[in-house]
Write a protein that holds these residues in place. Structure first.
Motif, PDB file in Angstrom:
ATOM      1  N   ARG A  96     -10.199-111.944  40.473  1.00 18.86           N
ATOM      2  CA  ARG A  96      -9.675-110.601  40.207  1.00 18.86           C
ATOM      3  C   ARG A  96      -8.154-110.584  40.421  1.00 18.86           C
ATOM      4  O   ARG A  96      -7.659-111.127  41.390  1.00 18.86           O
ATOM      5  CB  ARG A  96     -10.340-109.593  41.135  1.00 18.86           C
ATOM      6  CG  ARG A  96     -11.803-109.474  40.859  1.00 18.86           C
ATOM      7  CD  ARG A  96     -12.637-108.815  41.946  1.00 18.86           C
ATOM      8  NE  ARG A  96     -12.119-107.652  42.593  1.00 18.86           N
ATOM      9  CZ  ARG A  96     -12.503-106.397  42.344  1.00 18.86           C
ATOM     10  NH1 ARG A  96     -13.402-106.156  41.423  1.00 18.86           N
ATOM     11  NH2 ARG A  96     -12.014-105.396  43.018  1.00 18.86           N
ATOM     12  N   TYR A  97      -7.462-109.945  39.481  1.00 21.63           N
ATOM     13  CA  TYR A  97      -6.014-109.782  39.552  1.00 21.63           C
ATOM     14  C   TYR A  97      -5.703-108.289  39.613  1.00 21.63           C
ATOM     15  O   TYR A  97      -5.916-107.572  38.635  1.00 21.63           O
ATOM     16  CB  TYR A  97      -5.338-110.397  38.323  1.00 21.63           C
ATOM     17  CG  TYR A  97      -5.523-111.884  38.217  1.00 21.63           C
ATOM     18  CD1 TYR A  97      -4.619-112.762  38.818  1.00 21.63           C
ATOM     19  CD2 TYR A  97      -6.604-112.420  37.517  1.00 21.63           C
ATOM     20  CE1 TYR A  97      -4.791-114.136  38.715  1.00 21.63           C
ATOM     21  CE2 TYR A  97      -6.782-113.791  37.415  1.00 21.63           C
ATOM     22  CZ  TYR A  97      -5.873-114.638  38.015  1.00 21.63           C
ATOM     23  OH  TYR A  97      -6.044-115.999  37.918  1.00 21.63           O
TER      24      TYR A  97
ATOM     25  N   VAL B   4     -17.597-106.390  37.736  1.00 21.51           N
ATOM     26  CA  VAL B   4     -17.978-107.710  38.224  1.00 21.51           C
ATOM     27  C   VAL B   4     -19.499-107.833  38.252  1.00 21.51           C
ATOM     28  O   VAL B   4     -20.062-108.853  37.842  1.00 21.51           O
ATOM     29  CB  VAL B   4     -17.369-107.978  39.618  1.00 21.51           C
ATOM     30  CG1 VAL B   4     -17.984-109.192  40.273  1.00 21.51           C
ATOM     31  CG2 VAL B   4     -15.861-108.145  39.507  1.00 21.51           C
TER      32      VAL B   4
ATOM     33  N   VAL C  29     -15.784-115.356  41.270  1.00 19.54           N
ATOM     34  CA  VAL C  29     -15.281-114.058  40.839  1.00 19.54           C
ATOM     35  C   VAL C  29     -13.766-114.122  41.024  1.00 19.54           C
ATOM     36  O   VAL C  29     -13.289-114.442  42.111  1.00 19.54           O
ATOM     37  CB  VAL C  29     -15.860-112.903  41.683  1.00 19.54           C
ATOM     38  CG1 VAL C  29     -15.232-111.574  41.291  1.00 19.54           C
ATOM     39  CG2 VAL C  29     -17.373-112.856  41.568  1.00 19.54           C
TER      40      VAL C  29
ATOM     41  N   ILE D 132      -6.691-103.755  36.677  1.00 18.47           N
ATOM     42  CA  ILE D 132      -7.333-104.940  37.235  1.00 18.47           C
ATOM     43  C   ILE D 132      -7.879-105.789  36.089  1.00 18.47           C
ATOM     44  O   ILE D 132      -8.540-105.285  35.189  1.00 18.47           O
ATOM     45  CB  ILE D 132      -8.492-104.561  38.178  1.00 18.47           C
ATOM     46  CG1 ILE D 132      -7.965-103.727  39.337  1.00 18.47           C
ATOM     47  CG2 ILE D 132      -9.206-105.815  38.684  1.00 18.47           C
ATOM     48  CD1 ILE D 132      -9.050-103.166  40.225  1.00 18.47           C
ATOM     49  N   ARG D 133      -7.582-107.081  36.155  1.00 20.53           N
ATOM     50  CA  ARG D 133      -8.178-108.056  35.235  1.00 20.53           C
ATOM     51  C   ARG D 133      -9.122-108.913  36.067  1.00 20.53           C
ATOM     52  O   ARG D 133      -8.758-109.369  37.155  1.00 20.53           O
ATOM     53  CB  ARG D 133      -7.105-108.924  34.583  1.00 20.53           C
ATOM     54  CG  ARG D 133      -7.658-109.943  33.605  1.00 20.53           C
ATOM     55  CD  ARG D 133      -6.540-110.639  32.826  1.00 20.53           C
ATOM     56  NE  ARG D 133      -5.475-111.139  33.647  1.00 20.53           N
ATOM     57  CZ  ARG D 133      -5.376-112.406  34.080  1.00 20.53           C
ATOM     58  NH1 ARG D 133      -6.298-113.293  33.766  1.00 20.53           N
ATOM     59  NH2 ARG D 133      -4.347-112.788  34.821  1.00 20.53           N
ATOM     60  N   GLN D 134     -10.341-109.095  35.585  1.00 22.11           N
ATOM     61  CA  GLN D 134     -11.317-109.847  36.364  1.00 22.11           C
ATOM     62  C   GLN D 134     -12.267-110.599  35.447  1.00 22.11           C
ATOM     63  O   GLN D 134     -12.514-110.182  34.322  1.00 22.11           O
ATOM     64  CB  GLN D 134     -12.096-108.919  37.288  1.00 22.11           C
ATOM     65  CG  GLN D 134     -12.753-107.758  36.586  1.00 22.11           C
ATOM     66  CD  GLN D 134     -13.174-106.660  37.544  1.00 22.11           C
ATOM     67  OE1 GLN D 134     -12.831-106.659  38.719  1.00 22.11           O
ATOM     68  NE2 GLN D 134     -13.932-105.704  37.048  1.00 22.11           N
ATOM     69  N   TYR D 135     -12.761-111.712  35.948  1.00 21.36           N
ATOM     70  CA  TYR D 135     -13.757-112.477  35.210  1.00 21.36           C
ATOM     71  C   TYR D 135     -14.609-113.262  36.200  1.00 21.36           C
ATOM     72  O   TYR D 135     -14.267-113.393  37.369  1.00 21.36           O
ATOM     73  CB  TYR D 135     -13.112-113.401  34.174  1.00 21.36           C
ATOM     74  CG  TYR D 135     -12.236-114.490  34.742  1.00 21.36           C
ATOM     75  CD1 TYR D 135     -12.752-115.760  34.978  1.00 21.36           C
ATOM     76  CD2 TYR D 135     -10.890-114.263  35.010  1.00 21.36           C
ATOM     77  CE1 TYR D 135     -11.945-116.767  35.485  1.00 21.36           C
ATOM     78  CE2 TYR D 135     -10.085-115.259  35.516  1.00 21.36           C
ATOM     79  CZ  TYR D 135     -10.615-116.516  35.759  1.00 21.36           C
ATOM     80  OH  TYR D 135      -9.821-117.506  36.263  1.00 21.36           O
ATOM     81  N   CYS D 136     -15.736-113.758  35.705  1.00 14.74           N
ATOM     82  CA  CYS D 136     -16.681-114.499  36.535  1.00 14.74           C
ATOM     83  C   CYS D 136     -17.093-115.774  35.822  1.00 14.74           C
ATOM     84  O   CYS D 136     -17.094-115.827  34.595  1.00 14.74           O
ATOM     85  CB  CYS D 136     -17.939-113.674  36.783  1.00 14.74           C
ATOM     86  SG  CYS D 136     -17.618-112.109  37.587  1.00 14.74           S
TER      87      CYS D 136
ATOM     88  N   ARG E 164     -15.723-113.276  30.436  1.00 13.32           N
ATOM     89  CA  ARG E 164     -14.463-112.533  30.526  1.00 13.32           C
ATOM     90  C   ARG E 164     -14.639-111.260  29.708  1.00 13.32           C
ATOM     91  O   ARG E 164     -14.832-111.329  28.497  1.00 13.32           O
ATOM     92  CB  ARG E 164     -13.310-113.349  29.958  1.00 13.32           C
ATOM     93  CG  ARG E 164     -12.907-114.514  30.817  1.00 13.32           C
ATOM     94  CD  ARG E 164     -11.689-115.238  30.219  1.00 13.32           C
ATOM     95  NE  ARG E 164     -11.237-116.301  31.070  1.00 13.32           N
ATOM     96  CZ  ARG E 164     -11.706-117.549  31.042  1.00 13.32           C
ATOM     97  NH1 ARG E 164     -12.647-117.875  30.182  1.00 13.32           N
ATOM     98  NH2 ARG E 164     -11.233-118.458  31.861  1.00 13.32           N
TER      99      ARG E 164
ATOM    100  N   GLU F  35      -9.004-113.037  44.954  1.00 11.34           N
ATOM    101  CA  GLU F  35      -8.322-111.804  44.545  1.00 11.34           C
ATOM    102  C   GLU F  35      -6.824-112.001  44.712  1.00 11.34           C
ATOM    103  O   GLU F  35      -6.369-112.490  45.744  1.00 11.34           O
ATOM    104  CB  GLU F  35      -8.822-110.624  45.375  1.00 11.34           C
ATOM    105  CG  GLU F  35     -10.301-110.362  45.131  1.00 11.34           C
ATOM    106  CD  GLU F  35     -10.837-109.181  45.901  1.00 11.34           C
ATOM    107  OE1 GLU F  35     -10.326-108.882  47.006  1.00 11.34           O
ATOM    108  OE2 GLU F  35     -11.780-108.537  45.392  1.00 11.34           O
TER     109      GLU F  35
END
Length: 158
Positions: free
Chosen positions: A95-96, A60, A93, A3-7, A55, A145
């Motif tokens: 998310r991939y 999260v 938020v 999972i790649r995620q950033y805010c 990032r 997402e």
């Protein structure tokens, strides 16, 4: 699953530029968007945006906490600015799932002590201080997402 995620926290306006927002708050943004800079015909982006971005491989919850901690120094200015009708605020938020460049949760059988050292890509929560900050600044929460498994499958067939 990787999972790649950033805010990011964004202040948006149809009329005020990111530079005007930065001057009023006394804080430079990490990123900006200029209304209509990519397409004047279709007005893309649809608004100006002043953004504080995180990032990292953190959860999260930790990323949001980091963003809020950075914004605490200008909280009173944000509260004042966000009370104005022409300014909107949003905590995003993104998310991939199944992203080959993302982080992975620890494999089964990993000890609790070892697992605590791994990034936490799944599950997250908002603490009461974060919820209070979002409420005080009239900030909405937007969570996007995406499932990249079709992209990964297409890339492997190419």
């Amino acid at each position: 699953m990787n999972i790649r995620q950033y805010c990011y926290f964004a202040l948006r306006s149809d009329t005020r530029s990111a530079a005007e927002i930065a001057a009023r708050l006394g804080m430079e943004p990490d990123e900006v968007r200029v209304r209509g800079s990519r397409s004047a015909e279709h007005v893309i982006p649809r608004c100006h945006a002043w953004m504080i971005v995180r990032r990292s491989d953190e959860s999260v919850a930790d990323q949001i906490q980091h963003v809020v901690d950075r914004l605490e120094t200008i909280r009173s200015g944000l509260v004042s600015l966000c009370a104005e009708d022409e300014i909107g605020s949003m905590m995003h938020v993104v998310r991939y799932f199944h992203d080959p460049d993302g982080v992975r949760e620890p494999p089964g059988g990993t000890s609790w002590e070892q697992a605590r050292q791994w990034p936490r890509p799944l599950g997250w929560h908002l603490s009461m201080p974060v919820l209070e900050f979002l409420s005080a600044t009239r900030t909405e929460l937007d969570v996007d997402e995406y499932d990249c498994s079709d992209d990964v499958a297409a890339d492997s067939r190419a």
